[in-house]
Scaffold this motif. Structure first.
Motif, PDB file in Angstrom:
ATOM      1  N   GLN A 120       0.829  -1.201   0.000  1.00  0.00           N
ATOM      2  CA  GLN A 120       0.000   0.000   0.000  1.00  0.00           C
ATOM      3  C   GLN A 120       0.866   1.254   0.000  1.00  0.00           C
ATOM      4  N   LEU A 121       0.211   2.360  -0.282  1.00  0.00           N
ATOM      5  CA  LEU A 121       0.835   3.668  -0.219  1.00  0.00           C
ATOM      6  C   LEU A 121       0.146   4.463   0.869  1.00  0.00           C
ATOM      7  N   PRO A 122       0.805   4.962   1.896  1.00  0.00           N
ATOM      8  CA  PRO A 122       2.210   4.712   2.185  1.00  0.00           C
ATOM      9  C   PRO A 122       2.436   3.298   2.714  1.00  0.00           C
ATOM     10  N   PRO A 123       3.625   2.753   2.473  1.00  0.00           N
ATOM     11  CA  PRO A 123       3.953   1.465   3.079  1.00  0.00           C
ATOM     12  C   PRO A 123       4.307   1.668   4.552  1.00  0.00           C
ATOM     13  N   ALA A 124       4.741   0.610   5.204  1.00  0.00           N
ATOM     14  CA  ALA A 124       5.080   0.722   6.628  1.00  0.00           C
ATOM     15  C   ALA A 124       6.525   1.164   6.810  1.00  0.00           C
ATOM     16  N   LYS A 125       6.736   1.906   7.861  1.00  0.00           N
ATOM     17  CA  LYS A 125       8.107   2.253   8.265  1.00  0.00           C
ATOM     18  C   LYS A 125       8.527   1.286   9.384  1.00  0.00           C
ATOM     19  N   TYR A 126       8.120   1.562  10.594  1.00  0.00           N
ATOM     20  CA  TYR A 126       8.479   0.676  11.703  1.00  0.00           C
ATOM     21  C   TYR A 126       7.284  -0.183  12.113  1.00  0.00           C
ATOM     22  N   SER A 127       7.569  -1.427  12.501  1.00  0.00           N
ATOM     23  CA  SER A 127       6.584  -2.246  13.202  1.00  0.00           C
ATOM     24  C   SER A 127       7.134  -2.570  14.584  1.00  0.00           C
ATOM     25  N   LEU A 128       6.231  -2.643  15.561  1.00  0.00           N
ATOM     26  CA  LEU A 128       6.603  -2.966  16.939  1.00  0.00           C
ATOM     27  C   LEU A 128       5.717  -4.112  17.386  1.00  0.00           C
ATOM     28  N   LEU A 129       6.350  -5.164  17.862  1.00  0.00           N
ATOM     29  CA  LEU A 129       5.601  -6.357  18.247  1.00  0.00           C
ATOM     30  C   LEU A 129       5.865  -6.632  19.718  1.00  0.00           C
ATOM     31  N   SER A 130       4.779  -6.717  20.469  1.00  0.00           N
ATOM     32  CA  SER A 130       4.855  -6.897  21.920  1.00  0.00           C
ATOM     33  C   SER A 130       4.334  -8.283  22.274  1.00  0.00           C
ATOM     34  N   ALA A 131       5.109  -9.036  23.036  1.00  0.00           N
ATOM     35  CA  ALA A 131       4.743 -10.424  23.351  1.00  0.00           C
ATOM     36  C   ALA A 131       3.970 -10.492  24.667  1.00  0.00           C
ATOM     37  N   GLN A 132       2.719 -10.987  24.564  1.00  0.00           N
ATOM     38  CA  GLN A 132       1.885 -11.163  25.763  1.00  0.00           C
ATOM     39  C   GLN A 132       1.890 -12.608  26.255  1.00  0.00           C
ATOM     40  N   VAL A 133       1.662 -13.533  25.338  1.00  0.00           N
ATOM     41  CA  VAL A 133       1.643 -14.968  25.663  1.00  0.00           C
ATOM     42  C   VAL A 133       2.441 -15.673  24.577  1.00  0.00           C
ATOM     43  N   VAL A 134       3.430 -16.470  24.967  1.00  0.00           N
ATOM     44  CA  VAL A 134       4.239 -17.157  23.955  1.00  0.00           C
ATOM     45  C   VAL A 134       4.147 -18.668  24.176  1.00  0.00           C
ATOM     46  N   PRO A 135       4.132 -19.422  23.076  1.00  0.00           N
ATOM     47  CA  PRO A 135       4.041 -20.877  23.228  1.00  0.00           C
ATOM     48  C   PRO A 135       5.360 -21.449  23.752  1.00  0.00           C
ATOM     49  N   PRO A 136       5.309 -22.608  24.385  1.00  0.00           N
ATOM     50  CA  PRO A 136       6.554 -23.193  24.908  1.00  0.00           C
ATOM     51  C   PRO A 136       7.514 -23.631  23.810  1.00  0.00           C
ATOM     52  N   HIS A 137       6.964 -23.942  22.636  1.00  0.00           N
ATOM     53  CA  HIS A 137       7.815 -24.368  21.522  1.00  0.00           C
ATOM     54  C   HIS A 137       7.374 -23.627  20.258  1.00  0.00           C
ATOM     55  N   GLY A 138       8.354 -23.224  19.441  1.00  0.00           N
ATOM     56  CA  GLY A 138       8.044 -22.615  18.152  1.00  0.00           C
ATOM     57  C   GLY A 138       7.522 -21.195  18.283  1.00  0.00           C
ATOM     58  N   GLY A 139       7.046 -20.654  17.135  1.00  0.00           N
ATOM     59  CA  GLY A 139       6.484 -19.310  17.134  1.00  0.00           C
ATOM     60  C   GLY A 139       7.526 -18.207  17.191  1.00  0.00           C
ATOM     61  N   ASP A 140       8.791 -18.534  16.861  1.00  0.00           N
ATOM     62  CA  ASP A 140       9.812 -17.487  16.790  1.00  0.00           C
ATOM     63  C   ASP A 140       9.487 -16.545  15.630  1.00  0.00           C
ATOM     64  N   ARG A 274      -0.903 -18.206  21.508  1.00  0.00           N
ATOM     65  CA  ARG A 274       0.197 -17.260  21.225  1.00  0.00           C
ATOM     66  C   ARG A 274      -0.416 -15.884  21.007  1.00  0.00           C
ATOM     67  N   GLU A 275       0.002 -14.935  21.795  1.00  0.00           N
ATOM     68  CA  GLU A 275      -0.579 -13.591  21.699  1.00  0.00           C
ATOM     69  C   GLU A 275       0.521 -12.546  21.602  1.00  0.00           C
ATOM     70  N   LEU A 276       0.581 -11.924  20.441  1.00  0.00           N
ATOM     71  CA  LEU A 276       1.451 -10.780  20.261  1.00  0.00           C
ATOM     72  C   LEU A 276       0.606  -9.623  19.736  1.00  0.00           C
ATOM     73  N   ARG A 277       1.076  -8.418  19.985  1.00  0.00           N
ATOM     74  CA  ARG A 277       0.313  -7.232  19.575  1.00  0.00           C
ATOM     75  C   ARG A 277       1.239  -6.329  18.770  1.00  0.00           C
ATOM     76  N   ARG A 278       0.793  -6.004  17.577  1.00  0.00           N
ATOM     77  CA  ARG A 278       1.643  -5.195  16.695  1.00  0.00           C
ATOM     78  C   ARG A 278       1.090  -3.791  16.554  1.00  0.00           C
ATOM     79  N   SER A 279       1.993  -2.828  16.488  1.00  0.00           N
ATOM     80  CA  SER A 279       1.645  -1.467  16.076  1.00  0.00           C
ATOM     81  C   SER A 279       2.656  -1.082  15.005  1.00  0.00           C
ATOM     82  N   THR A 280       2.199  -0.284  14.041  1.00  0.00           N
ATOM     83  CA  THR A 280       3.016  -0.014  12.859  1.00  0.00           C
ATOM     84  C   THR A 280       2.850   1.438  12.461  1.00  0.00           C
ATOM     85  N   THR A 281       3.936   2.040  11.979  1.00  0.00           N
ATOM     86  CA  THR A 281       3.843   3.418  11.492  1.00  0.00           C
ATOM     87  C   THR A 281       3.942   3.454   9.977  1.00  0.00           C
TER      88      THR A 281
END
Ligand SMILES: [Fe+2]
Length: 292
Positions: A120-140, A274-281
């Motif tokens: 899209q226009l504009p595309p993304a500059k920065y993304s920020l990903l915050s980890a709330q709940v992570v699985p014991p294996h995988g999901g990197d 698995r719960e992560l939350r993203r915000s993007t500029t």
């Protein structure tokens, strides 16, 4: 305290310490973060369990907030703010979703190498990903440095791609996976955009490949030839030498520069939360033609 950086690999990832992201920062601190992003491209903040408001307040220092594919998928949001992007496998009822739900398809598409909102226009500059709940294996999450990848291209490939333009489209990654059930109206919400295959990253002045799974063709080439070239470039650019793999801990906040970094999630058991939350500029400078 001031921002302190410790490189996590040779090139483009650093752990950032010394700032409490749960509290308001000032312009000087934001400028220091931006300078660190230009030097590295991925910053890892550990032990910063942010709520939505804290995450969005920090993100807003770096540009207007992006909604990306939310403009197409107008599903109800589990989160409080529209600008919070729910990277989870959890439904509105708080339970883990069925593996054939539409949102699960989005999670799978996130496991393909991409630059957020390059469609899209504009595309993304920065993304920020915050980890709330992570699985014991995988999901990197993996990140690949497109500046180093460009530098390492053979000279004949650099000459071959010089001046080429690719077309990115919002639903290409979904359709590639077989999730093709979209109406003409949905397909038209975000029209395709065109980007040079090689762009100059404004913060570092370095040349960078701009590719990823949203790229669906190269202008002036047949579809097969263009797609083969895109696949070849992607294979080159995501060799282990250019990749950092992030193993999530609860409370991590990872910030990356979509202008010069590709990323992808890695497989995890979809039945495990698995719960992560993203915000993007938005990359407003590029959209205004300031970056060349
Ligand atoms: Fe993404």
């Amino acid at each position: 305290m001031a921002l302190a950086l410790e490189p996590l690999n040779d090139a483009f990832v650093a752990e950032a310490r010394g700032i409490d992201l749960s509290r308001p920062i000032d312009a000087a601190t934001a400028a220091a973060v931006e300078a660190a992003m230009d030097r590295h491209a991925v910053l890892v903040f550990r032990g910063q369990p942010l709520d939505e408001d804290q995450q969005l307040a920090f993100t807003r220092w770096f540009g207007p907030l992006d909604l990306g594919l939310k403009k197409v998928f107008r599903a109800p949001n589990r989160l409080r703010h529209e600008e919070s992007i729910d990277i989870s496998n959890v439904g509105l009822d708080g339970k883990v979703l069925a593996r054939d739900s539409k949102k699960m398809f989005s999670n799978l598409a996130n496991q393909l190498w991409h630059s957020d909102s390059s469609f899209q226009l504009p595309p993304a500059k920065y993304s920020l990903l915050s980890a709330q709940v992570v699985p014991p294996h995988g999901g990197d999450t993996e990140f690949a440095d497109m500046r180093a990848a460009y530098d390492a291209l053979p000279d004949d490939m650099k000459r071959r791609i010089d001046g080429l333009v690719s077309e990115h489209w919002a639903l290409h990654s979904r359709i590639l996976l077989g999730d093709a059930d979209y109406t003409e109206e949905e397909k038209a919400i975000i029209p395709p955009v065109e980007w040079p295959l090689v762009r100059r990253h404004p913060g570092s002045g370095r040349r960078s490949l701009f590719i990823g799974v949203h790229a669906r063709r190269i202008l002036g080439m047949s579809l097969p030839e263009g797609r083969m070239l895109l696949l070849d470039l992607l294979e080159h650019a995501t060799q282990p030498a250019f990749v950092y793999r992030h193993r999530w801990r609860v409370g991590d906040l990872v910030m990356w520069d979509n202008r010069c970094v590709l990323h992808r999630g890695r497989h995890f058991d979809p039945a495990v939360r698995r719960e992560l939350r993203r915000s993007t500029t938005e990359d407003v400078a590029w959209a205004q033609g300031n970056a060349a």
